[in-house]
Design an enzyme around this catalytic site. Structure first.
Site, PDB file in Angstrom:
ATOM      1  CE1 TYR A  54      -3.874  -2.198   0.390  1.00 23.06           C
ATOM      2  CE2 TYR A  54      -2.742  -3.123   2.279  1.00 23.06           C
ATOM      3  CZ  TYR A  54      -3.760  -3.169   1.354  1.00 23.06           C
ATOM      4  OH  TYR A  54      -4.665  -4.194   1.389  1.00 23.06           O
ATOM      5  CG  HIS A  98      -7.016   3.965   1.080  1.00 26.12           C
ATOM      6  ND1 HIS A  98      -7.958   4.963   1.175  1.00 26.12           N
ATOM      7  CD2 HIS A  98      -7.540   2.909   1.756  1.00 26.12           C
ATOM      8  CE1 HIS A  98      -8.991   4.532   1.872  1.00 26.12           C
ATOM      9  NE2 HIS A  98      -8.761   3.295   2.251  1.00 26.12           N
ATOM     10  CG  PHE A 138      -4.497  -2.920   7.897  1.00 28.00           C
ATOM     11  CD1 PHE A 138      -4.055  -2.839   6.586  1.00 28.00           C
ATOM     12  CD2 PHE A 138      -3.875  -3.803   8.756  1.00 28.00           C
ATOM     13  CE1 PHE A 138      -3.024  -3.637   6.139  1.00 28.00           C
ATOM     14  CE2 PHE A 138      -2.842  -4.606   8.307  1.00 28.00           C
ATOM     15  CZ  PHE A 138      -2.416  -4.523   6.998  1.00 28.00           C
ATOM     16  CG  ASN A 144     -11.507  -0.688   6.500  1.00 26.49           C
ATOM     17  OD1 ASN A 144     -11.294   0.378   5.916  1.00 26.49           O
ATOM     18  ND2 ASN A 144     -11.898  -1.765   5.860  1.00 26.49           N
ATOM     19  CG  ASN A 186     -14.815   1.608   5.047  1.00 23.89           C
ATOM     20  OD1 ASN A 186     -15.994   1.915   5.174  1.00 23.89           O
ATOM     21  ND2 ASN A 186     -14.398   0.780   4.114  1.00 23.89           N
TER      22      ASN A 186
END
Length: 187
Positions: free
Chosen positions: A16, A21, A65, A67, A113
């Site tokens: 990532y 993001h 993470f 979320n 989220n």
């Protein structure tokens, strides 16, 4: 000395690193680089402690993470006994054109989220956030691939300047307050 938690959202896993993001992590890295400080591993994430005039910024990159970002934010807010007005969340936002930044005193999660989990964990949406525009140039149904995709080369070339502007907005929030920061950087 005033103390602030600057929670910059992203995902720690290597796949990532350069994705849209992780725009929040990119702003965190810029803040640390500008202050010439390193991140160290702490509970629920990596943290850099930055001094800006009469302020201490606890710049957090949660390891929970995206979320579950709220778990890290709630832990550090409680651990440091910080009032809600001393929290700023830095987050990617596909509702904004690429490179646009928007600061808000409060607001909905708008389907993000990470913001939803922070609101759930804190029991309120009344916290400041700096939204970093990543655009929304994707085909119907392609939202996840877009958000988890890398910035194309032409956008990547602009990231140093854009993350510096976002870092300036963070410092302004801490030094002059949310209203002055919004007036200066929203537009």
């Amino acid at each position: 000395m005033k103390r602030y938690l600057i929670a910059c959202l992203g995902n720690m896993a290597p796949e990532y690193i350069d994705t849209r993001h992780n725009a929040g992590f990119m702003v965190a890295d810029r803040l640390a680089a500008d202050a010439e400080v390193a991140f160290s591993s702490k509970r629920y994430g990596d943290m850099a402690v930055i001094k800006v005039k009469n302020c201490e910024l606890l710049v957090l990159k949660p390891s929970t993470f995206m979320n579950l970002s709220g778990v890290a934010v709630r832990y550090w807010m409680n651990h440091e006994k910080l009032p809600l007005e001393n929290l700023l969340v830095v987050v990617d936002d596909m509702a904004l054109p690429f490179g646009t930044i928007r600061m808000r005193k409060k607001g909905s999660d708008a389907g993000h989220n990470g913001l939803r989990n922070i609101a759930d964990q804190l029991g309120t949406q009344n916290y400041a956030r700096l939204r970093f525009g990543i655009g929304n140039d994707f085909a119907r149904g392609g939202q996840i691939d877009f958000v988890l995709g890398a910035f194309p080369p032409e956008e990547r070339a602009q990231l140093p300047e854009l993350t510096e502007r976002a870092a300036e907005a963070v410092r302004e929030f801490c030094l002059a307050g949310i209203d002055r920061a919004m007036n200066k950087f929203n537009g």
